[in-house]
Design an enzyme around this catalytic site. Sequence first.
Site, short mmCIF file in Angstrom:
data_model
loop_
_atom_site.label_atom_id
_atom_site.label_comp_id
_atom_site.label_asym_id
_atom_site.label_seq_id
_atom_site.Cartn_x
_atom_site.Cartn_y
_atom_site.Cartn_z
N GLU A 16 79.77 -8.03 13.09
CA GLU A 16 80.50 -7.75 14.34
C GLU A 16 79.90 -8.58 15.46
OE1 GLU A 16 81.51 -3.60 16.05
OE2 GLU A 16 79.85 -4.31 17.29
N TYR A 48 86.45 -4.82 21.51
CA TYR A 48 87.40 -4.79 22.62
C TYR A 48 86.85 -3.89 23.69
CZ TYR A 48 92.04 -4.19 24.79
OH TYR A 48 93.12 -4.17 25.65
N ARG A 107 90.82 4.51 19.48
CA ARG A 107 91.18 5.19 20.72
C ARG A 107 90.41 4.60 21.90
NH1 ARG A 107 88.95 10.97 22.17
NH2 ARG A 107 87.18 9.60 22.66
N ASP A 109 86.41 4.96 24.01
CA ASP A 109 85.64 6.09 24.55
C ASP A 109 86.27 6.60 25.84
OD1 ASP A 109 83.62 6.52 22.65
OD2 ASP A 109 82.59 4.69 23.33
N TYR A 143 83.43 8.28 10.86
CA TYR A 143 82.12 8.74 11.36
C TYR A 143 81.41 9.56 10.29
CZ TYR A 143 84.56 7.21 15.49
OH TYR A 143 85.25 6.42 16.37
N HIS A 147 82.60 12.68 14.42
CA HIS A 147 82.73 12.10 15.77
C HIS A 147 82.13 13.07 16.78
CE1 HIS A 147 84.92 11.02 19.52
NE2 HIS A 147 84.66 9.80 19.08
N GLN A 174 81.08 4.22 11.63
CA GLN A 174 80.09 4.21 12.71
C GLN A 174 78.72 3.99 12.08
OE1 GLN A 174 79.03 3.54 15.52
NE2 GLN A 174 80.21 5.02 16.73
N GLN A 210 66.69 2.18 22.61
CA GLN A 210 68.01 1.88 22.09
C GLN A 210 68.46 2.92 21.07
OE1 GLN A 210 68.34 0.44 18.68
NE2 GLN A 210 70.23 -0.73 18.75
N LYS A 270 73.40 -11.44 17.38
CA LYS A 270 72.17 -12.15 17.01
C LYS A 270 72.34 -12.75 15.61
CE LYS A 270 68.94 -9.44 19.69
NZ LYS A 270 68.56 -8.05 19.76
P1 FAD Z 1 90.32 9.06 17.39
O1 FAD Z 1 90.65 8.89 15.95
O2 FAD Z 1 91.47 9.26 18.32
O3 FAD Z 1 89.28 10.27 17.47
C1 FAD Z 1 88.70 10.65 18.72
C2 FAD Z 1 88.46 12.16 18.71
O4 FAD Z 1 89.72 12.86 18.72
C3 FAD Z 1 87.74 12.65 17.44
O5 FAD Z 1 86.89 13.70 17.82
C4 FAD Z 1 88.87 13.13 16.54
O6 FAD Z 1 88.43 14.13 15.64
C5 FAD Z 1 89.85 13.69 17.56
N1 FAD Z 1 91.25 13.60 17.11
C6 FAD Z 1 91.84 12.54 16.51
N2 FAD Z 1 93.15 12.80 16.30
C7 FAD Z 1 93.37 14.05 16.78
C8 FAD Z 1 94.54 14.89 16.87
N3 FAD Z 1 95.72 14.47 16.42
N4 FAD Z 1 94.40 16.11 17.45
C9 FAD Z 1 93.21 16.53 17.94
N5 FAD Z 1 92.07 15.78 17.88
C10 FAD Z 1 92.16 14.56 17.30
N6 FAD Z 1 85.12 1.34 21.27
C11 FAD Z 1 85.55 0.39 22.14
O7 FAD Z 1 85.77 0.67 23.32
N7 FAD Z 1 85.76 -0.90 21.70
C12 FAD Z 1 85.53 -1.29 20.42
O8 FAD Z 1 85.71 -2.47 20.08
C13 FAD Z 1 85.05 -0.29 19.49
N8 FAD Z 1 84.83 -0.61 18.20
C14 FAD Z 1 84.46 0.37 17.31
C15 FAD Z 1 84.31 0.05 15.96
C16 FAD Z 1 83.93 1.02 15.05
C17 FAD Z 1 83.78 0.67 13.58
C18 FAD Z 1 83.68 2.35 15.49
C19 FAD Z 1 83.25 3.42 14.52
C20 FAD Z 1 83.86 2.68 16.83
C21 FAD Z 1 84.25 1.70 17.76
N9 FAD Z 1 84.44 2.00 19.10
C22 FAD Z 1 84.87 1.03 19.98
C23 FAD Z 1 84.18 3.36 19.61
C24 FAD Z 1 85.43 4.26 19.56
O9 FAD Z 1 86.38 3.80 20.48
C25 FAD Z 1 84.96 5.68 19.88
O10 FAD Z 1 84.17 6.19 18.84
C26 FAD Z 1 86.03 6.66 20.30
O11 FAD Z 1 85.36 7.76 20.93
C27 FAD Z 1 86.87 7.23 19.18
O12 FAD Z 1 87.68 6.30 18.63
P2 FAD Z 1 88.61 6.64 17.35
O13 FAD Z 1 89.46 5.46 17.13
O14 FAD Z 1 87.82 7.16 16.22
O15 FAD Z 1 89.50 7.84 17.98
#
Ligand code: FAD
Length: 289
Positions: A16, A48, A107, A109, A143, A147, A174, A210, A270
Amino acid sequence: MRITDKLAARQTFSFEIFPPKGELPLETAYDIASQMVRDRPDWISVTYSAGGTGNSAHTVPIAAQLERDLGVTALAHLTCLGSTRADVDAYVASLASAGVENVLALRGDRAPGREAKDFEHASDLIAYLRSSGADLCVGAACYPEGHVESPTEEESFRSLYLKQEAGADYLVSQLFFDNEDFYRFREKCLRHRVRLPIVAGIMPFTSVKQIQRMAFTCGASIPAKVVKRLVLAGDDPADQARAGVEYACEQLADLAANGVDGLHVYSMNKPSVAHAAREALVACGYLGA
Ligand code: FAD
């Protein structure tokens, strides 16, 4: 090439990168990526606006450079919190013109002022990408320790199942510091009817500070064996970082031996970290020299 085709063919190895901030970001990214390409990853993912950096505009240009100039498959991340369908349409169009066919649908954060517009969850984005007819291979996040916002394990797996049903092709995990967490998670996925390939994500810890931040932002637990490594490394930041890379390499070798679908290294821009990961996997015979 589609990441699903690579996952079907072999245990994958990938890195990444995140778009650098400041001046000349594209040149910096190109330099980092061109060094990483020497370690022959199956793909390089480009974040992103991760960590609220606000540098989302550079994701597609860097992904395009990877594909066109460096000949390596790019995985462009995309978050949807605060985005409209029109924003996503524009992003998909830019991927198509850049020749990028892999996207990681997230989604993003939660942050003050970043309210959901047309998408509440990653599964909504995945369903939209599918319904739009875009010719994309779509990955999603998972996760191993749940999560941070998921109140229960059931909830965590339910949202993964929703991503699968919405049309996700595979999952990228994650970071985690105890491989047993990943193996338990892999088994539980099957029990919860989540049958997608799962790429294991590993990030070397670099310092006490960290790893503490990671524990809070990602919900990753810090096992006693990691604490001991850090204590043994002492106060020198270079020794702490070296211990982190060594530990990550051991994690990768163990995951490879346990037949995970893919190994993804959060290489923190890195090339030396990416290279150490490859060397570790070559040393134990999981990658060719
Ligand atoms: P979701 O799948 O929407 O989950 C978020 C929360 O909502 C979870 O607790 C889930 O259980 C809950 N949930 C999901 N669907 C529902 C539903 N239908 N009803 C009720 N609850 C629900 N962030 C960035 O900003 N940029 C990046 O480039 C980035 N890259 C990442 C790459 C990886 C491999 C990982 C693991 C994370 C990355 N993240 C990044 C972080 C990520 O955006 C966060 O972890 C974020 O908080 C959750 O994203 P998600 O896509 O898992 O969301």
